[in-house]
Motif scaffolding. Structure first.
Motif, mmCIF file in Angstrom:
data_model
loop_
_atom_site.group_PDB
_atom_site.id
_atom_site.type_symbol
_atom_site.label_atom_id
_atom_site.label_comp_id
_atom_site.label_asym_id
_atom_site.label_seq_id
_atom_site.Cartn_x
_atom_site.Cartn_y
_atom_site.Cartn_z
ATOM 1 N N ALA A 196 4.997 9.630 -9.953
ATOM 2 C CA ALA A 196 4.997 9.129 -11.330
ATOM 3 C C ALA A 196 5.480 10.178 -12.325
ATOM 4 O O ALA A 196 6.001 9.831 -13.388
ATOM 5 N N HIS A 197 5.346 11.452 -12.001
ATOM 6 C CA HIS A 197 5.704 12.520 -12.935
ATOM 7 C C HIS A 197 7.156 12.965 -12.809
ATOM 8 O O HIS A 197 7.621 13.787 -13.601
ATOM 9 N N SER B 270 0.824 -1.198 0.000
ATOM 10 C CA SER B 270 0.000 0.000 0.000
ATOM 11 C C SER B 270 0.863 1.255 0.000
ATOM 12 O O SER B 270 0.623 2.208 -0.759
ATOM 13 N N GLU C 101 4.526 5.413 -5.625
ATOM 14 C CA GLU C 101 4.575 5.347 -7.086
ATOM 15 C C GLU C 101 3.604 6.350 -7.711
ATOM 16 O O GLU C 101 3.933 7.016 -8.687
ATOM 17 N N SER C 102 2.426 6.463 -7.137
ATOM 18 C CA SER C 102 1.411 7.331 -7.739
ATOM 19 C C SER C 102 1.785 8.807 -7.609
ATOM 20 O O SER C 102 1.594 9.578 -8.548
ATOM 21 N N VAL C 103 2.322 9.209 -6.449
ATOM 22 C CA VAL C 103 2.605 10.631 -6.252
ATOM 23 C C VAL C 103 3.909 11.058 -6.931
ATOM 24 O O VAL C 103 4.144 12.257 -7.116
ATOM 25 N N ALA D 244 2.728 1.589 -3.410
ATOM 26 C CA ALA D 244 1.824 2.009 -4.483
ATOM 27 C C ALA D 244 1.514 3.498 -4.373
ATOM 28 O O ALA D 244 1.425 4.208 -5.387
ATOM 29 N N TRP D 245 1.369 3.977 -3.138
ATOM 30 C CA TRP D 245 1.110 5.406 -2.941
ATOM 31 C C TRP D 245 2.308 6.237 -3.413
ATOM 32 O O TRP D 245 2.143 7.231 -4.112
#
Length: 228
Positions: free
Chosen positions: A96-97, A86, A92-94, A89-90
């Motif tokens: 990603a840019h 969890s 990675e999402s924040v 994944a968080w």
């Protein structure tokens, strides 16, 4: 730590068919057991309690336990895996840019160190995770290894051994979280950022550049509301 026998449900690739009522009920029961194990582990640092204690905390029937897990050890592996996945994944999402692997690595460390304030129960699970933050094949460890390797390849970091670099990273993170957890009057943000600054220096980054990266605004400082 052995790898979990079952991949956490939250990261399982679901089939195209919606789950049946029985499958949803089974998933809710398994999730409740994992949540109870995470809470107990965060408070105690172990699961040295009876299975009945765990099922009571999860508000499920005692007989339901063995429909999902063969032992407390298997439940603990699943609880740790889900917490780690969890969090990874968080991150990675924040991030990603972000293209610079050194910045990705540093920002991941800064956000993880802040878990003592933002998600204290998650932090306690990671601190007590029997080396999972370092050695697990899931969660934060493979992401950190990837970021270190990419930073070395890009000439941003200098290290002779990726595994030693990963060990240093995990050790610094865990020690930092322990320090913040035992010194509530201290500034979690200042301690976490000082740790990251020192790690960047350890990996050969010049002081001015390391300070620039650590001073960058964080993309987000609050993980979404999840199990922990």
């Amino acid at each position: 730590m052995s790898e979990p026998a079952v991949v956490p449900d939250m990261i399982t690739v679901m089939s195209q068919q919606p789950p049946s009522r029985g499958q949803r009920r089974k998933l809710r029961t398994r999730t409740a057991l994992i949540e109870a194990a995470q809470e107990i582990f965060a408070e105690r640092g172990d699961l040295e309690v009876s299975i009945q204690h765990i099922t009571e905390a999860a508000d499920v029937g005692f007989g339901s336990f063995y429909n999902h897990f063969s032992s407390k050890a298997e439940l603990l592996d699943a609880a740790l895996a889900e917490a780690l996945e969890s969090h990874a994944a968080w991150l990675e999402s924040v991030l990603a840019h972000v293209d610079d692997p050194a910045e990705v690595f540093a920002t991941s460390m800064r956000l993880t160190g802040r878990l003592v304030r933002t998600r204290p129960q998650t932090a306690r699970v990671l601190m007590s995770g029997r080396g999972a933050l370092l050695s697990a094949s899931y969660g934060h460890a493979p992401h950190a290894r990837r970021d270190i390797e990419a930073a070395v390849a890009a000439g941003r970091f200098v290290t002779e051994d990726i595994e030693v670099a990963l060990a240093c990273t995990a050790g610094c993170l865990i020690a930092t979280m322990h320090l913040c957890d035992t010194a509530p009057e201290a500034s979690v943000e200042a301690i976490a950022d000082q740790t990251v600054l020192n790690v960047l220096r350890m990996f050969g980054m010049q002081d001015d550049e390391a300070r620039r990266i650590v001073a960058l605004p964080l993309p987000v400082d609050e993980p979404p509301s999840t199990t922990l």
